[in-house]
Design an enzyme around this catalytic site. Structure first.
Site, mmCIF file in Angstrom:
data_model
loop_
_atom_site.group_PDB
_atom_site.id
_atom_site.type_symbol
_atom_site.label_atom_id
_atom_site.label_comp_id
_atom_site.label_asym_id
_atom_site.label_seq_id
_atom_site.Cartn_x
_atom_site.Cartn_y
_atom_site.Cartn_z
ATOM 1 N N ASP A 128 0.821 -1.213 0.000
ATOM 2 C CA ASP A 128 0.000 0.000 0.000
ATOM 3 C C ASP A 128 0.843 1.246 0.000
ATOM 4 O O ASP A 128 2.001 1.208 0.347
ATOM 5 C CB ASP A 128 -0.756 0.023 1.328
ATOM 6 C CG ASP A 128 -2.198 -0.319 1.153
ATOM 7 O OD1 ASP A 128 -2.927 -0.076 2.086
ATOM 8 O OD2 ASP A 128 -2.567 -0.822 0.070
ATOM 9 N N LYS B 220 -2.339 4.164 -4.153
ATOM 10 C CA LYS B 220 -2.480 5.261 -5.105
ATOM 11 C C LYS B 220 -1.103 5.741 -5.528
ATOM 12 O O LYS B 220 -0.219 5.909 -4.714
ATOM 13 C CB LYS B 220 -3.190 6.437 -4.422
ATOM 14 C CG LYS B 220 -4.670 6.280 -4.375
ATOM 15 C CD LYS B 220 -5.304 7.541 -3.794
ATOM 16 C CE LYS B 220 -6.580 7.158 -3.066
ATOM 17 N NZ LYS B 220 -6.839 7.949 -1.892
ATOM 18 N N MET C 122 -8.195 9.664 8.932
ATOM 19 C CA MET C 122 -8.809 10.102 7.666
ATOM 20 C C MET C 122 -9.699 11.332 7.857
ATOM 21 O O MET C 122 -10.734 11.447 7.207
ATOM 22 C CB MET C 122 -9.660 8.963 7.062
ATOM 23 C CG MET C 122 -8.904 7.686 6.829
ATOM 24 S SD MET C 122 -9.954 6.365 6.197
ATOM 25 C CE MET C 122 -10.818 5.850 7.669
HETATM 26 N N1 SAH Z 1 -4.721 0.813 8.978
HETATM 27 C C1 SAH Z 1 -4.178 2.135 9.163
HETATM 28 C C2 SAH Z 1 -5.187 3.219 8.860
HETATM 29 C C3 SAH Z 1 -5.612 3.272 7.432
HETATM 30 S S1 SAH Z 1 -6.725 4.582 7.131
HETATM 31 C C4 SAH Z 1 -3.649 2.249 10.596
HETATM 32 O O1 SAH Z 1 -3.885 1.368 11.415
HETATM 33 O O2 SAH Z 1 -2.951 3.221 10.879
HETATM 34 C C5 SAH Z 1 -5.637 5.848 6.583
HETATM 35 C C6 SAH Z 1 -5.506 6.920 7.638
HETATM 36 O O3 SAH Z 1 -4.613 6.507 8.642
HETATM 37 C C7 SAH Z 1 -4.937 8.219 7.137
HETATM 38 O O4 SAH Z 1 -5.923 9.037 6.549
HETATM 39 C C8 SAH Z 1 -4.414 8.839 8.410
HETATM 40 O O5 SAH Z 1 -5.451 9.416 9.164
HETATM 41 C C9 SAH Z 1 -3.936 7.622 9.160
HETATM 42 N N2 SAH Z 1 -2.493 7.393 9.001
HETATM 43 C C10 SAH Z 1 -1.882 6.333 8.482
HETATM 44 N N3 SAH Z 1 -0.540 6.444 8.568
HETATM 45 C C11 SAH Z 1 -0.313 7.623 9.176
HETATM 46 C C12 SAH Z 1 0.855 8.310 9.591
HETATM 47 N N4 SAH Z 1 2.077 7.804 9.371
HETATM 48 N N5 SAH Z 1 0.723 9.488 10.216
HETATM 49 C C13 SAH Z 1 -0.484 10.020 10.458
HETATM 50 N N6 SAH Z 1 -1.628 9.414 10.088
HETATM 51 C C14 SAH Z 1 -1.558 8.237 9.471
#
Ligand code: SAH
Length: 502
Positions: A36, A58, A173
């Site tokens: 991803d 993406k 998100m």
């Molecule tokens: N499964 C992932 C979340 C996926 S949804 C998890 O457990 O973290 C995608 C969202 O995750 C993004 O829009 C953001 O809000 C958050 N996100 C993922 N990686 C991030 C990072 N390194 N820093 C801040 N927010 C993050």
């Protein structure tokens, strides 16, 4: 045929070292890896050479996969008898649609395992200096999707209930809906002065954190241009950040550093940059290969016991020399009594690891430095062997000959350009690189060859750090400028040069 198997693996929030041991093992054994946008691509370094990687996130450079297509691809690759590892950012089950992928596999009768990961809700908070719970401050934390616009239609997020909670609220998100989220919480009674933080790209080299209150965070975010991916943390725990912000004070925090050394040699530099808080992107521009002219090399290798001096000018030279020695069924007992000279400390260490005593390391770690330190030491008629790269500067040979030495060059290895996709480099640079490191002239030359002069403007926001003056000269000849250079021509020197030159 292997038994089809799929591992749905949480890669952690960004810092590649935050993957679990089990998750890493799944990368190592996979035949096919689907990854991803949010999973750190550096993790792919651990894959088997022949494993196929598919970016299903993406990206402007390839087809964008829908969730249905990803599900179908998992089924297809596993059904063909592959071990498939699906790498997902954070934890697979925290807004990661991991459940849907698992159900798609279940439906087709494909065996799977799910490996948890550190979710950004916790990981990015931590690296932002914010504990999600804290004694006497917050007794719970709640992870919520901010994806749904609460003002449009029927939101499944119950803001009324959320506003009443004393615990920490973490929205994922949610950047696009920040206005609506804060307004809904205020509307339902949450205090205007409730502290709020946004951590952008938490745990990566580009982490950025801003803080404010429910009332003003929208303006703070706009002013600082905080975008997705970010988490929104709402609650009194945000105030603890002042004291607990251990990450952002590290000297290379917020810096993305490109490492161009070979895969094998990158790790020392990579580890040190990471320890100082930098994010490393490895993009090797050189690969070491044995020379093809084996007949000439073997003839000289077999005669090496006549050497009065053997001079090694790189770790690669040492590695290649001993590899060939082994192939010839020889060992250190066969290289005679020649005194061993190393160009610098890393080369000396590589020699000492193989049981050789290094007689001399010059004060300055360059060919000129070697010549300087051998002045008056080398006697007329001494035989000097030089196992080194096929293309190497001639001044060492000339200088030694001027001292009256008989010089035997052993062109033991060649540096070649790895088969790279230029697009990969362009993508890395477009995403932004703060510092590009060159540890040899070859790394710099190959880098420009891969990039192409026409794309040189992509380097305008990057600083260039070189290991020493020779590499620096090459960089200047390539039309670039040197921003950082260490005083000592070693990896530590390079790192110090970067920290000082920023
Ligand atoms: N499964 C992932 C979340 C996926 S949804 C998890 O457990 O973290 C995608 C969202 O995750 C993004 O829009 C953001 O809000 C958050 N996100 C993922 N990686 C991030 C990072 N390194 N820093 C801040 N927010 C993050």
């Amino acid at each position: 045929m292997k038994r089809p198997y799929v591992y749905l693996v949480g890669a952690g929030p960004g810092d590649e070292d935050l993957i679990t041991v089990k998750g890493l093992a799944c990368i190592k054994k996979a035949d096919v890896i689907l990854y991803d946008r949010l999973a750190n691509p550096n993790l792919l370094r651990h894959k088997k050479d022949e494993a196929i990687c598919i970016n299903v996130g993406k990206s402007p450079h390839h087809h964008q996969y829908t969730q249905e297509e990803i599900n179908a691809l998992l089924v297809e690759k596993a059904s063909a008898g592959n071990i498939v590892t699906r790498l997902k950012g954070g934890d697979p089950y925290v807004f990661g649609r991991g459940g849907e992928e698992a159900l798609a596999l279940l439906e087709k009768g494909i065996a799977f395992e799910v490996v948890p990961g550190i979710t950004s809700a916790i990981g990015a908070s931590n690296y932002g200096g914010i504990p999600v719970t804290h004694r006497n401050v917050s007794t719970s934390f709640h992870v919520i999707t901010g994806h749904e616009d609460p003002t449009k239609g029927k939101s499944t997020v119950n803001y009324e209930a959320l506003a009443k909670l004393e615990g920490t609220l973490v929205f994922l998100m949610g950047v696009g809906n920040l206005k609506e989220i804060t307004e809904e919480l205020i509307k339902h009674g949450k205090a205007l002065e409730t502290p709020v933080a946004l951590v952008h790209r938490g745990t990566t080299g580009r982490q950025k954190t801003v803080t404010g209150t429910l009332a003003n965070i929208k303006e703070v975010v706009e002013k600082n241009q905080i975008e997705s991916p970010s988490i929104i943390i709402i609650g009194e725990v945000v105030n603890l950040r002042d004291g607990l912000n251990w990450v952002e004070g590290l000297p290379l925090h917020g810096k993305r550093v490109l490492v161009t050394r070979t895969r094998q040699q990158a790790s020392q530099l990579t580890t040190k940059i990471k320890a100082l808080g930098g994010e490393v992107v490895e993009f090797p521009t050189i690969e070491i290969k044995p020379s093809e002219n084996l007949a000439e090399i073997d003839k000289k290798m077999k005669a090496i016991d006549v050497a009065d001096y053997i001079i090694f000018t790189s770790v690669n030279g040492v590695d290649s020399f001993f590899k060939r020695l082994r192939t010839l069924k020889k060992d250190i007992r066969d290289i005679g009594k020649g005194k061993v000279v190393a160009i610098g400390t890393a080369t000396a260490e590589a020699l000492e690891e193989r049981g050789l005593v290094v007689e001399l390391i010059p004060e300055v770690f360059t060919a000129e430095g070697i010549l300087e330190s051998l002045k008056g030491v080398i006697k007329k008629g001494d035989t000097v062997f030089l196992p080194r790269a096929e293309i190497a500067r001639k001044n060492l040979v000339t200088g030694l000959m001027e001292m009256g030495a008989i010089v035997e060059e052993i062109p033991i290895y060649q540096t070649v350009i790895p088969t790279h996709r230029k697009e990969e480099l362009l993508e890395i640079l477009q995403e932004g690189v703060d510092i590009i490191t060159f540890t040899s002239s070859s790394t710099a030359n190959h880098f420009m060859e891969i990039l192409g002069k026409e794309n040189a403007e992509l380097l305008s926001n990057s600083k260039i750090a070189v290991i020493g003056p020779i590499t620096g000269k090459t960089v200047v000849e390539l039309g670039l400028s040197v921003d950082c250079q260490g005083r000592e021509y070693t990896i530590d020197g390079l790192i110090n040069g970067i920290v000082e030159g920023l």
